[in-house]
Design an enzyme around this catalytic site. Structure first.
Site, PDB file in Angstrom:
ATOM      1  N   HIS A 247      -8.952 -24.396 -30.143  1.00 40.67           N
ATOM      2  CA  HIS A 247     -10.069 -23.450 -30.048  1.00 40.67           C
ATOM      3  C   HIS A 247     -11.362 -24.213 -30.314  1.00 40.67           C
ATOM      4  CE1 HIS A 247     -12.151 -19.652 -30.066  1.00 40.67           C
ATOM      5  NE2 HIS A 247     -12.761 -20.027 -31.165  1.00 40.67           N
TER       6      HIS A 247
ATOM      7  N   ASP B  49      -6.251 -16.314 -32.028  1.00 40.63           N
ATOM      8  CA  ASP B  49      -6.827 -17.385 -32.871  1.00 40.63           C
ATOM      9  C   ASP B  49      -6.527 -17.168 -34.352  1.00 40.63           C
ATOM     10  OD1 ASP B  49      -9.718 -17.282 -30.729  1.00 40.63           O
ATOM     11  OD2 ASP B  49      -7.931 -18.530 -30.574  1.00 40.63           O
TER      12      ASP B  49
ATOM     13  N   GLU C 189       0.536 -13.530 -33.341  1.00 42.04           N
ATOM     14  CA  GLU C 189       0.175 -12.327 -32.568  1.00 42.04           C
ATOM     15  C   GLU C 189      -1.309 -11.968 -32.680  1.00 42.04           C
ATOM     16  OE1 GLU C 189       2.124 -12.589 -35.056  1.00 42.04           O
ATOM     17  OE2 GLU C 189       1.460 -11.233 -36.656  1.00 42.04           O
TER      18      GLU C 189
ATOM     19  N   ILE D 119      -4.106 -14.048 -23.129  1.00 42.14           N
ATOM     20  CA  ILE D 119      -3.619 -13.687 -24.476  1.00 42.14           C
ATOM     21  C   ILE D 119      -2.129 -13.367 -24.352  1.00 42.14           C
ATOM     22  CG2 ILE D 119      -3.828 -12.032 -26.373  1.00 42.14           C
ATOM     23  CD1 ILE D 119      -6.244 -13.798 -26.196  1.00 42.14           C
TER      24      ILE D 119
HETATM   25  C1  GRF Z   1     -12.345 -25.883 -23.613  1.00 42.43           C
HETATM   26  O1  GRF Z   1     -13.576 -25.553 -24.233  1.00 42.43           O
HETATM   27  C2  GRF Z   1     -11.213 -25.481 -24.537  1.00 42.43           C
HETATM   28  O2  GRF Z   1     -11.547 -25.543 -25.901  1.00 42.43           O
HETATM   29  C3  GRF Z   1     -11.005 -24.066 -24.185  1.00 42.43           C
HETATM   30  O3  GRF Z   1     -11.114 -24.050 -22.761  1.00 42.43           O
HETATM   31  C4  GRF Z   1     -12.127 -25.005 -22.376  1.00 42.43           C
HETATM   32  C5  GRF Z   1     -11.706 -25.782 -21.145  1.00 42.43           C
HETATM   33  O4  GRF Z   1     -10.592 -26.566 -21.477  1.00 42.43           O
HETATM   34  N1  GRF Z   1      -9.745 -23.583 -24.686  1.00 42.43           N
HETATM   35  P1  GRF Z   1      -9.917 -27.578 -20.388  1.00 42.43           P
HETATM   36  O5  GRF Z   1     -10.998 -28.508 -19.904  1.00 42.43           O
HETATM   37  O6  GRF Z   1      -9.380 -26.732 -19.256  1.00 42.43           O
HETATM   38  O7  GRF Z   1      -8.838 -28.288 -21.155  1.00 42.43           O
END
Ligand code: GRF
Length: 212
Positions: free
Chosen positions: A113, A154, A151, A96
């Site tokens: 997301h 999501d 900030e 974050i």
């Molecule tokens: C995915 O589900 C993505 O949506 C989330 O992290 C997971 C792995 O993403 N943010 P990646 O394969 O490392 O791109």
């Protein structure tokens, strides 16, 4: 030169399948307004680093473990400045970012997301537990969202969304795979191109004004 592509950094923490979708889009010529010039991983063993290497992309590791978040963000900022990064893409990035950090890049950080925001999002909703929450809620439709990062975890303005059906007998793993394939990997390259194109036209307009 003003028709230069926007310089993009992709921040990763894990397998890098979303990074791969961006690299594949670039190879296919679908990233007309931006160029991936840097990959930043938060862990040395992130498989996303192998993907960057295969694509001959510059990659660095800025670890978050055993480090204060302010030190992590200072290191990250120094690298982004050194590479003149104009657009930051969070792709499976499990960290974050502080309000102070995101406010330095208004509408220049985007995140994918694995749910239809405002459902199943916010603090603690990442990876598999997003899909488990969707299954526990009994929703028939979920999907993915690409949004600007502000900030609020999501909470930034939504750029694109894509719905994916939940199927009988789905496990969190099966649902995650379907959402990645049918939504995340489709949306992220489209959204990156849209935002890069908008950044580039803004830069061109401001240069034209300066010429008046
Ligand atoms: C995915 O589900 C993505 O949506 C989330 O992290 C997971 C792995 O993403 N943010 P990646 O394969 O490392 O791109």
């Amino acid at each position: 030169m003003l028709n230069e592509k926007a310089r993009i950094a992709v921040l990763v923490s894990g397998g890098g399948t979303n990074l791969q979708a961006l690299l594949d889009a670039e190879t296919a010529g679908d990233l007309k307004s931006g160029e991936i010039v840097l990959v930043v991983a938060t862990k040395h063993d992130a498989f996303a680093l192998e993907r960057a290497k295969s694509a001959q992309k510059k990659a660095v590791v800025v670890q978050t473990v055993a480090k204060k978040s302010v030190d992590f963000e200072n290191e990250l900022t120094a690298i982004l400045n050194k590479e003149n990064i104009e657009l930051i893409v969070l792709a499976g990035f499990l960290c974050i970012l502080s309000e102070a950090f995101v406010k330095k890049y208004p509408k220049k950080i985007i995140n994918v997301h694995p749910a239809l925001i405002p459902s199943f999002c916010g603090k603690g909703f990442y990876g598999l537990n997003v899909h488990q929450a969707a299954l526990d809620a009994g929703v028939k439709v979920t999907g993915a969202t690409v949004h600007f990062v502000n900030e609020v975890p999501d909470g930034g303005e939504i750029i694109l969304q894509k719905a994916v059906s939940v199927q009988e007998g789905d496990t969190a793993e099966r649902l995650q795979e379907r959402v990645m394939k049918q939504a995340e990997w489709v949306l992220l390259p489209k959204a990156v191109e849209m935002v890069a194109a908008s950044l580039r036209s803004k830069k061109k307009r401001s240069n034209d004004v300066c010429k008046l």
